[in-house]
Design an enzyme around this catalytic site. Sequence first.
Site, PDB file in Angstrom:
ATOM      1  CE  LYS A  32      36.915   2.139   9.005  1.00 51.30           C
ATOM      2  NZ  LYS A  32      36.069   0.827   9.132  1.00 51.30           N
ATOM      3  CG  ASN A  33      38.053  -1.013  12.265  1.00 54.63           C
ATOM      4  OD1 ASN A  33      37.165  -0.349  11.530  1.00 54.63           O
ATOM      5  ND2 ASN A  33      38.818  -1.644  11.581  1.00 54.63           N
ATOM      6  CB  CYS A  93      31.247  -6.599   1.648  1.00 55.05           C
ATOM      7  SG  CYS A  93      32.901  -5.592   1.912  1.00 55.05           S
ATOM      8  NE  ARG A  95      34.259  -8.032   5.249  1.00 52.58           N
ATOM      9  CZ  ARG A  95      34.373  -6.675   5.621  1.00 52.58           C
ATOM     10  NH1 ARG A  95      34.180  -5.664   4.986  1.00 52.58           N
ATOM     11  NH2 ARG A  95      35.401  -6.544   6.559  1.00 52.58           N
ATOM     12  CG  ASP A 130      41.753  -3.275   7.479  1.00 51.29           C
ATOM     13  OD1 ASP A 130      41.063  -3.925   6.769  1.00 51.29           O
ATOM     14  OD2 ASP A 130      41.039  -2.912   8.550  1.00 51.29           O
ATOM     15  NE  ARG A 186      32.692   2.224   4.724  1.00 54.23           N
ATOM     16  CZ  ARG A 186      32.845   0.958   4.467  1.00 54.23           C
ATOM     17  NH1 ARG A 186      32.990   0.479   3.332  1.00 54.23           N
ATOM     18  NH2 ARG A 186      32.928   0.359   5.859  1.00 54.23           N
TER      19      ARG A 186
HETATM   20  C1  UD1 Z   1      37.284  -6.106  11.013  1.00 57.03           C
HETATM   21  C2  UD1 Z   1      37.547  -4.965  10.547  1.00 57.03           C
HETATM   22  C3  UD1 Z   1      38.168  -4.669   9.317  1.00 57.03           C
HETATM   23  C4  UD1 Z   1      39.478  -5.474   9.091  1.00 57.03           C
HETATM   24  C5  UD1 Z   1      39.292  -6.978   9.748  1.00 57.03           C
HETATM   25  C6  UD1 Z   1      40.306  -7.965   9.948  1.00 57.03           C
HETATM   26  C7  UD1 Z   1      36.062  -3.638  11.694  1.00 57.03           C
HETATM   27  C8  UD1 Z   1      34.731  -2.557  11.879  1.00 57.03           C
HETATM   28  N1  UD1 Z   1      36.280  -3.996  10.829  1.00 57.03           N
HETATM   29  O1  UD1 Z   1      36.317  -6.898  10.008  1.00 57.03           O
HETATM   30  O2  UD1 Z   1      38.712  -3.447   9.000  1.00 57.03           O
HETATM   31  O3  UD1 Z   1      39.588  -5.852   7.888  1.00 57.03           O
HETATM   32  O4  UD1 Z   1      38.535  -7.028  10.944  1.00 57.03           O
HETATM   33  O5  UD1 Z   1      41.267  -7.605  10.560  1.00 57.03           O
HETATM   34  O6  UD1 Z   1      36.475  -3.731  12.954  1.00 57.03           O
HETATM   35  N2  UD1 Z   1      34.247 -14.266   8.921  1.00 57.03           N
HETATM   36  C9  UD1 Z   1      33.426 -15.541   8.686  1.00 57.03           C
HETATM   37  N3  UD1 Z   1      32.117 -15.566   9.351  1.00 57.03           N
HETATM   38  C10 UD1 Z   1      31.952 -14.569  10.316  1.00 57.03           C
HETATM   39  C11 UD1 Z   1      32.737 -13.444  10.692  1.00 57.03           C
HETATM   40  C12 UD1 Z   1      33.767 -13.593   9.736  1.00 57.03           C
HETATM   41  O7  UD1 Z   1      33.612 -16.499   7.724  1.00 57.03           O
HETATM   42  O8  UD1 Z   1      30.792 -14.753  11.089  1.00 57.03           O
HETATM   43  C13 UD1 Z   1      35.401 -14.436   7.908  1.00 57.03           C
HETATM   44  C14 UD1 Z   1      35.599 -13.102   7.140  1.00 57.03           C
HETATM   45  O9  UD1 Z   1      34.567 -13.415   5.976  1.00 57.03           O
HETATM   46  C15 UD1 Z   1      36.827 -12.989   6.905  1.00 57.03           C
HETATM   47  C16 UD1 Z   1      37.352 -13.392   8.337  1.00 57.03           C
HETATM   48  O10 UD1 Z   1      36.424 -14.311   8.836  1.00 57.03           O
HETATM   49  O11 UD1 Z   1      37.372 -13.681   5.977  1.00 57.03           O
HETATM   50  C17 UD1 Z   1      37.789 -12.293   9.086  1.00 57.03           C
HETATM   51  O12 UD1 Z   1      36.861 -11.493   9.476  1.00 57.03           O
HETATM   52  P1  UD1 Z   1      36.597 -10.639  10.828  1.00 57.03           P
HETATM   53  O13 UD1 Z   1      37.831 -10.543  11.662  1.00 57.03           O
HETATM   54  O14 UD1 Z   1      35.265 -11.007  11.410  1.00 57.03           O
HETATM   55  O15 UD1 Z   1      36.634  -9.264  10.119  1.00 57.03           O
HETATM   56  P2  UD1 Z   1      35.489  -8.060  10.640  1.00 57.03           P
HETATM   57  O16 UD1 Z   1      35.003  -7.948  11.874  1.00 57.03           O
HETATM   58  O17 UD1 Z   1      34.207  -8.188   9.683  1.00 57.03           O
END
Ligand code: UD1
Length: 417
Positions: free
Chosen positions: A22-23, A116, A121, A305, A397
């Site tokens: 999915k991701n 969320c 996030r 996850d 989802r």
């Molecule tokens: C992706 C995955 C999700 C997985 C996560 C961590 C997808 C669609 N989703 O989510 O399933 O659980 O990686 O492996 O691929 N953060 C910030 N600012 C930002 C971006 C992130 O503070 O601009 C924080 C987030 O709140 C979180 C951490 O960084 O605490 C990691 O998030 P991130 O790796 O970005 O996760 P996603 O890409 O949202």
Amino acid sequence: MQKLEIFGANKLKGKIKISGSKNASLAILAATLLSNKKIFLKNLPKVRDIETMISLLKSLGSKVNFTHKSLIIDNSDQNKKIASYNLVKTMRAGILVLGPLLAKFGSAKVSLPGGCAIGTRPIDIHLNALTKLGVKYKIFQGYVLATAPKGLKGSKIRFSTISVGATENLIIAASFAKGVTVLSNCAIEPEINDLINFLNQMGCNIQWISKRTIKIKGVSMVKETNYSVMFDRIEAGTYLIAAAITQGNLKIQNVVPNILKTEISTLKKIGAKIKVKKQEIHIIGSKKIKNLNIRTAPYPGFPTDLQAQIMVLLCKANKKSFIEENIFENRFMHVGELNRMGAKILTNGNKAIIEGNTKFMAAELMATDLRASVSLILAALTARGKSVINRIYHLDRGYENIEKKLKNVGAKIRRVN
Ligand code: UD1
């Protein structure tokens, strides 16, 4: 509203074919916006998040068609650059269209992903990095309004924190920027590699130059592409845990075992017997489950996850276990429902203490997010009697055909309205 009914407790036995990731699919679908040539994608999972991303692409002007094996995307006339709240609010990955739209049009308006269940996030890491490519932005009425007045220009960018989404957004944007971009402190999740493989196949020029550093030479033309998305490692991990928890005997197929090293070694430590073939993992769950301490971490660490799922398994361990959740705040939503089923889990901030020796009792339950939902299924599979899980739209989802896959290996599970 649909519910799942599960009658435990059966040992699972047989084969499960793992679907496409999915991701990885979400990032690759967003990246197709860069191309003005046809793209043929195979192995996309049939799950709600992918439908939402396809709807988002269509709302941006993409032409999307299905054949029985491929999704065909034609973005040659794609001309809209507003990603609406309605489509981005249900799926945070919607923010991944920001990078390609900016690269293509020099401006874009994308809704903020919104709240969320598993944490605030934010997208500050995406936005800060984009400014280094020449993007200016403001937040207005819930949207990011971004422009690149002089086009995107390659740069050296170090991410302050490892972020999967920000790494993906920047790889996509920088692929069409002028000159060279070097991204450091990147996420190295296998889905990032899948995105890079897809983009390189399309004609982009991206290479790893050290463990967490990527060099991207911008291009301006790409070619028609045929690509098959990688397997879903979280789905695979979930079924490995299902085998371990039911003392089952499962062959998990269509996987690359090397990508699942952490999960395999964790399950071996807990007591499962595992044999690995080229594209298959054979797991036999043992009667005695050993306790373990787990910390979630970016890849190659233990994935957040799979935290809810492994917690259910640790409830059955012989002694006390500990889990530390280091990626998302507020990702223990499953604990309340597991405790209602007889687990003894105490949480304090990002730490959980799991007592072990739990005999789960069947119950009526409420799913709260995608991975929490599947953890309730795992617990229900081991509980004698009938459990009912409500709000399973969360589950839809991200898990393709979950009832069918579980039923085929002996679970008593059905969907009811
Ligand atoms: C992706 C995955 C999700 C997985 C996560 C961590 C997808 C669609 N989703 O989510 O399933 O659980 O990686 O492996 O691929 N953060 C910030 N600012 C930002 C971006 C992130 O503070 O601009 C924080 C987030 O709140 C979180 C951490 O960084 O605490 C990691 O998030 P991130 O790796 O970005 O996760 P996603 O890409 O949202």
